[in-house]
Design an enzyme around this catalytic site. Structure first.
Site, PDB file in Angstrom:
ATOM      1  N   LEU A  94     -24.428 -60.067  11.284  1.00 22.65           N
ATOM      2  CA  LEU A  94     -23.646 -61.193  10.785  1.00 22.65           C
ATOM      3  C   LEU A  94     -24.275 -62.459  11.351  1.00 22.65           C
ATOM      4  O   LEU A  94     -24.630 -62.504  12.530  1.00 22.65           O
ATOM      5  CB  LEU A  94     -22.189 -61.093  11.249  1.00 22.65           C
ATOM      6  N   ASP A  95     -24.413 -63.489  10.526  1.00 23.47           N
ATOM      7  CA  ASP A  95     -24.957 -64.756  11.002  1.00 23.47           C
ATOM      8  C   ASP A  95     -24.095 -65.312  12.134  1.00 23.47           C
ATOM      9  O   ASP A  95     -22.887 -65.040  12.189  1.00 23.47           O
ATOM     10  CB  ASP A  95     -24.994 -65.784   9.869  1.00 23.47           C
ATOM     11  N   PRO A  96     -24.677 -66.108  13.044  1.00 21.21           N
ATOM     12  CA  PRO A  96     -23.865 -66.748  14.092  1.00 21.21           C
ATOM     13  C   PRO A  96     -22.688 -67.534  13.520  1.00 21.21           C
ATOM     14  O   PRO A  96     -21.615 -67.582  14.125  1.00 21.21           O
ATOM     15  CB  PRO A  96     -24.869 -67.675  14.793  1.00 21.21           C
ATOM     16  N   ALA A 106     -20.910 -66.714  11.045  1.00 24.64           N
ATOM     17  CA  ALA A 106     -19.905 -65.805  10.492  1.00 24.64           C
ATOM     18  C   ALA A 106     -19.043 -65.182  11.583  1.00 24.64           C
ATOM     19  O   ALA A 106     -19.471 -64.992  12.719  1.00 24.64           O
ATOM     20  CB  ALA A 106     -20.582 -64.708   9.683  1.00 24.64           C
TER      21      ALA A 106
END
Length: 305
Positions: free
Chosen positions: A47-49, A51
């Protein structure tokens, strides 16, 4: 004086973390691994930072099945900022272009059907995909842009939850490998005003939902009160992500041979596909695949938990 090496614990299972904002998936994993003092750990897709939300973390024997969670469908809620595009397709990038927002709810609703079903996406440069062994995001940070092959993904559901000013809140059910940043950016181009992801929350990963997650703060508090072993109560069984698979229960005789790599027969086996297997005492012992001759071939085996 030599530093004493920390002896890690052999623990197995899955912790469903509500990943906090600003953490990389690996940073969140390593934090929880430290709280458990676990010997072996892995996550099931980044998951992106930016998110937050459902991030299954696998420990011990559960890491053998992380690929199957990685391949599962996902659900998200995202806030799209209309009128701007950025280098990263989210709020962490630099603004590339600003355009007036002249669209409303009806325009957005009319655009969404174009992105439902099977669609083609070009992965963003700011992604973990690799080119010649180098992550694309590292190339992007160096100012390089390389050609990326379009990928086919499936958007099973795409709904507009709210529309206020120059923002739109969307709910998405999608297949593995879907980039929500790319989806939002493409919707913005369809609308003619551009868009980027301002917020992103994963609400489901495979069978796991937000209601089942625990926060990092909760884990830290439990650890502070009771140490590593107190955190164990948040561990779910290693096969928790496979509960929709057919279940076979082997006899003691069949379990012995199967655990030694031998295909065995099971009278109630399906005609094809993958199955999860329990021994005669109801313990999960691995996953298998139905062979052409009807026998169950072992694919991933685990030690007793």
């Amino acid at each position: 004086m030599a530093q004493v090496k920390r002896i890690r614990r052999n623990v197995s299972g899955i912790i469903l973390l509500d990943k906090p904002l600003g953490f990389t998936s690996n940073a969140a994993l390593q934090k929880v691994r430290w709280l458990l003092n676990a010997e072996k750990a892995g996550h099931t897709g980044s998951l992106d930072p930016l998110a937050t939300g459902v991030l299954p973390l696998c420990f011990g024997e559960a890491t053998k099945f992380s690929q199957y969670l990685l391949d599962s469908d996902k659900s998200y809620e995202t806030l799209a900022q209309l009128g701007k595009t950025t280098t990263t397709a989210d709020s962490e990038g630099e603004v590339l272009l600003t355009r007036p927002v002249t669209v409303g709810r009806d325009d957005i609703e009319a655009a969404l059907p174009h992105f439902r079903g099977q669609i083609s996406q070009i992965p963003p440069m700011y992604s973990a995909l690799k080119r010649d062994g180098q992550p694309l995001y590292k190339l992007a940070r160096a100012g390089e842009v390389v050609e990326r092959e379009p990928r086919s993904v499936t958007i099973a559901r795409l709904e507009l939850l709210a529309c206020e000013g120059d923002t739109a809140r969307l709910s998405v059910d999608c297949s593995k490998g879907t980039y929500i940043r790319t989806l939002v950016e493409d919707i913005g181009e369809k609308l003619g005003c551009g868009a980027y992801v301002a917020e992103l929350r994963r609400t489901q990963a495979g069978p796991f939902t937000l209601a089942q997650t625990v926060t990092l703060e909760e884990l830290e508090q439990v650890h502070a009160d009771g140490g590593n072993e107190a955190v164990d109560r948040f561990l779910m069984p290693s096969d928790s992500g496979l509960l929709d698979w057919p279940l076979l229960k082997f006899s003691e005789h069949s379990s012995f041979y199967w655990l030694h790599g031998q295909p065995v027969r099971a009278p109630d086996a399906p005609k094809f596909g993958m199955v999860r297997v329990q021994d005669h005492e109801g313990r999960f012992i691995g996953i298998g695949e139905v062979a052409e001759d009807g026998r169950i071939a072992p694919r991933r085996l685990i030690r007793s938990e």
